[in-house]
Every structure is written in C-alpha cells, then in structure tokens.
Design an enzyme around this catalytic site. Sequence first.
Site, mmCIF file in Angstrom:
data_model
loop_
_atom_site.group_PDB
_atom_site.id
_atom_site.type_symbol
_atom_site.label_atom_id
_atom_site.label_comp_id
_atom_site.label_asym_id
_atom_site.label_seq_id
_atom_site.Cartn_x
_atom_site.Cartn_y
_atom_site.Cartn_z
ATOM 1 N N ARG A 88 19.312 4.836 -10.681
ATOM 2 C CA ARG A 88 19.485 3.830 -11.740
ATOM 3 C C ARG A 88 20.636 4.189 -12.660
ATOM 4 N NH1 ARG A 88 14.968 0.362 -11.883
ATOM 5 N NH2 ARG A 88 12.973 1.312 -11.401
ATOM 6 N N PHE A 134 20.947 -3.946 0.499
ATOM 7 C CA PHE A 134 20.276 -3.232 -0.580
ATOM 8 C C PHE A 134 21.279 -2.361 -1.328
ATOM 9 C CE2 PHE A 134 17.437 -0.241 -2.640
ATOM 10 C CZ PHE A 134 16.428 -1.085 -3.068
ATOM 11 N N VAL A 135 21.344 -2.501 -2.642
ATOM 12 C CA VAL A 135 22.289 -1.724 -3.449
ATOM 13 C C VAL A 135 21.566 -0.998 -4.584
ATOM 14 C CG1 VAL A 135 24.350 -3.102 -2.946
ATOM 15 C CG2 VAL A 135 22.831 -3.799 -4.813
ATOM 16 N N ASP A 167 16.786 -11.965 -5.763
ATOM 17 C CA ASP A 167 16.900 -11.862 -4.313
ATOM 18 C C ASP A 167 16.196 -13.068 -3.682
ATOM 19 O OD1 ASP A 167 17.367 -10.825 -1.804
ATOM 20 O OD2 ASP A 167 15.861 -9.265 -1.926
ATOM 21 N N ASP A 190 18.004 -8.224 -13.533
ATOM 22 C CA ASP A 190 19.065 -7.439 -12.908
ATOM 23 C C ASP A 190 19.560 -8.134 -11.643
ATOM 24 O OD1 ASP A 190 16.637 -7.019 -11.638
ATOM 25 O OD2 ASP A 190 16.785 -4.841 -11.590
ATOM 26 N N LYS A 229 12.281 -2.314 -14.965
ATOM 27 C CA LYS A 229 13.162 -1.439 -15.696
ATOM 28 C C LYS A 229 14.621 -1.704 -15.356
ATOM 29 C CE LYS A 229 10.237 1.892 -14.093
ATOM 30 N NZ LYS A 229 9.849 3.196 -13.568
HETATM 31 P P1 IMP Z 1 13.018 -11.148 -5.665
HETATM 32 O O1 IMP Z 1 11.612 -11.472 -6.091
HETATM 33 O O2 IMP Z 1 13.116 -11.027 -4.177
HETATM 34 O O3 IMP Z 1 14.040 -12.080 -6.232
HETATM 35 O O4 IMP Z 1 13.277 -9.681 -6.127
HETATM 36 C C1 IMP Z 1 13.928 -9.294 -7.246
HETATM 37 C C2 IMP Z 1 13.594 -7.848 -7.522
HETATM 38 O O5 IMP Z 1 13.697 -7.056 -6.325
HETATM 39 C C3 IMP Z 1 14.592 -7.255 -8.487
HETATM 40 O O6 IMP Z 1 14.169 -7.400 -9.820
HETATM 41 C C4 IMP Z 1 14.687 -5.818 -8.021
HETATM 42 O O7 IMP Z 1 13.708 -5.022 -8.675
HETATM 43 C C5 IMP Z 1 14.383 -5.857 -6.541
HETATM 44 N N1 IMP Z 1 15.614 -5.845 -5.727
HETATM 45 C C6 IMP Z 1 16.134 -6.847 -4.981
HETATM 46 N N2 IMP Z 1 17.248 -6.477 -4.359
HETATM 47 C C7 IMP Z 1 17.479 -5.193 -4.732
HETATM 48 C C8 IMP Z 1 18.523 -4.245 -4.433
HETATM 49 O O8 IMP Z 1 19.485 -4.494 -3.682
HETATM 50 N N3 IMP Z 1 18.397 -3.019 -5.010
HETATM 51 C C9 IMP Z 1 17.379 -2.672 -5.833
HETATM 52 N N4 IMP Z 1 16.389 -3.532 -6.147
HETATM 53 C C10 IMP Z 1 16.432 -4.775 -5.603
HETATM 54 MG MG MG Z 2 13.209 -2.538 -8.668
#
Ligand code: IMP
Ligand code: MG
Length: 194
Positions: free
Chosen positions: A175, A162-163, A113, A110, A53
Amino acid sequence: MVSDHRKQYGSMGSDIQEIVITSEQIQEKVSALSHAISRDYLGLNPLMVGVLKGVLFFMADLLRSITIPIEIDFIAVSSYSAETRDQGYVRVIKDLENPIHNRHVIFVEDVIDTGLTLNYLLQNLRARQPASIEVCTLFNKPEHRLIDIPIRYKGFDLPDEFVVGYGLDFKEKYRNLPFVGSLKSSIFQTPRLK
Ligand code: IMP
Ligand code: MG
C-alpha cells in the site's frame, strides 16, 4: 523521462513487474480532480466519504488540495481476497460516524472493478437520503464491470490487471508504494512463510 522509484523500495520494489502509473502522474490527476471538486461544490459544504483502507493516500492528497470547506467520514467493508474477488460479497465492518441526511456526499473509492462493492455501498448510503451523492474514483477498470454506475470524477482507466501501490494492496502489502505497479507472477504463486 519517466521516473522509476522501484529501487528505493527494496524487496517491495523488486516484486513489481512494471510501473503502470508514476507518482507524478497520480499527483497531476489528483490536482485536476480536486480543482473540479472545489469548483463544483463551492458553498455546499460537502461531506467526503472514503472507503477504507485503499482510499487513504488518494483521499489525503485530494483533500489537501481542495480549497473549499469540506468534512470527511469513512466506511470500511470486508475486503475479499484476490482469489475470491469475483464473488461480490460485501460486509460493512465500520459504518459512518455521522448521519448524511440532506448532505452533499462525495463518495471516494480507490478502484472500481466489477462495481459490486460500489453498487452495494451506494444503495446503502442512498437509503439515508443525502441531498446528493456523486462518485469519485482514482482508478477505474471498465473491462471487468458487472454493474454500470455513473462516475462523476474519474482518475485513470486501467486494464483488467491486478495492481498495487498508492493504497492498493495484495494481501495487505504494497500500500505504501507511491506509484502503481503490476506484480511479478511469482508473487501470486509462491506461498510465503511469515
Ligand atoms: P469491485 O467490487 O470489483 O468493484 O472491487 C473493488 C475493490 O476491489 C476495491 O476497492 C479494491 O479493494 C479491490 N481491487 C480491485 N482491483 C484491485 C487491484 O488491482 N488491486 C488491489 N485491489 C483491487
Ligand atoms: Mg483491497
């Protein structure tokens, strides 16, 4: 002067430690990204695929300032919690409505990470043989990256912190903040009664 909208958001605003990116900075970046997409995809009738979302606000704002015909679709994956986010576990809970075969796909996230979510989804979508697929993300956290993925359209690089806000949540909250901010450490520690 940097605007501070925290006070307008009551208890949510007071949970914010620091505003990392203002809503004005976000809107400026969104407009630059939509300009680039409108230029690059002219005549290609692209399909923008968003990951629910968190992408909600970014994708809505981006689309409103894209000036060429474009179609949209969504995919949703199981979001892993703040505590378990390094496990890289991804499950599709809502798939695309339409086939993407031979389409020019712009995949919108969005935040990237570790890159594990994106890597999984890109492999999944590539298997459906689109004409092309490029990645657009508003936020990028390069320090935490485990898998290197080329990002065609990128908004902001963020530190490994974390943001929340502008679509990003902590336990489904925050959100709807129009800016992006860090949370006070007490928020992660205090168990909340519902
Ligand atoms: P990845 O698989 O580690 O690249 O994770 C990406 C997903 O982790 C994003 O689509 C977010 O849902 C969540 N995420 C990563 N960092 C943050 C953050 O700082 N705040 C909120 N959600 C995050
Ligand atoms: Mg999320």
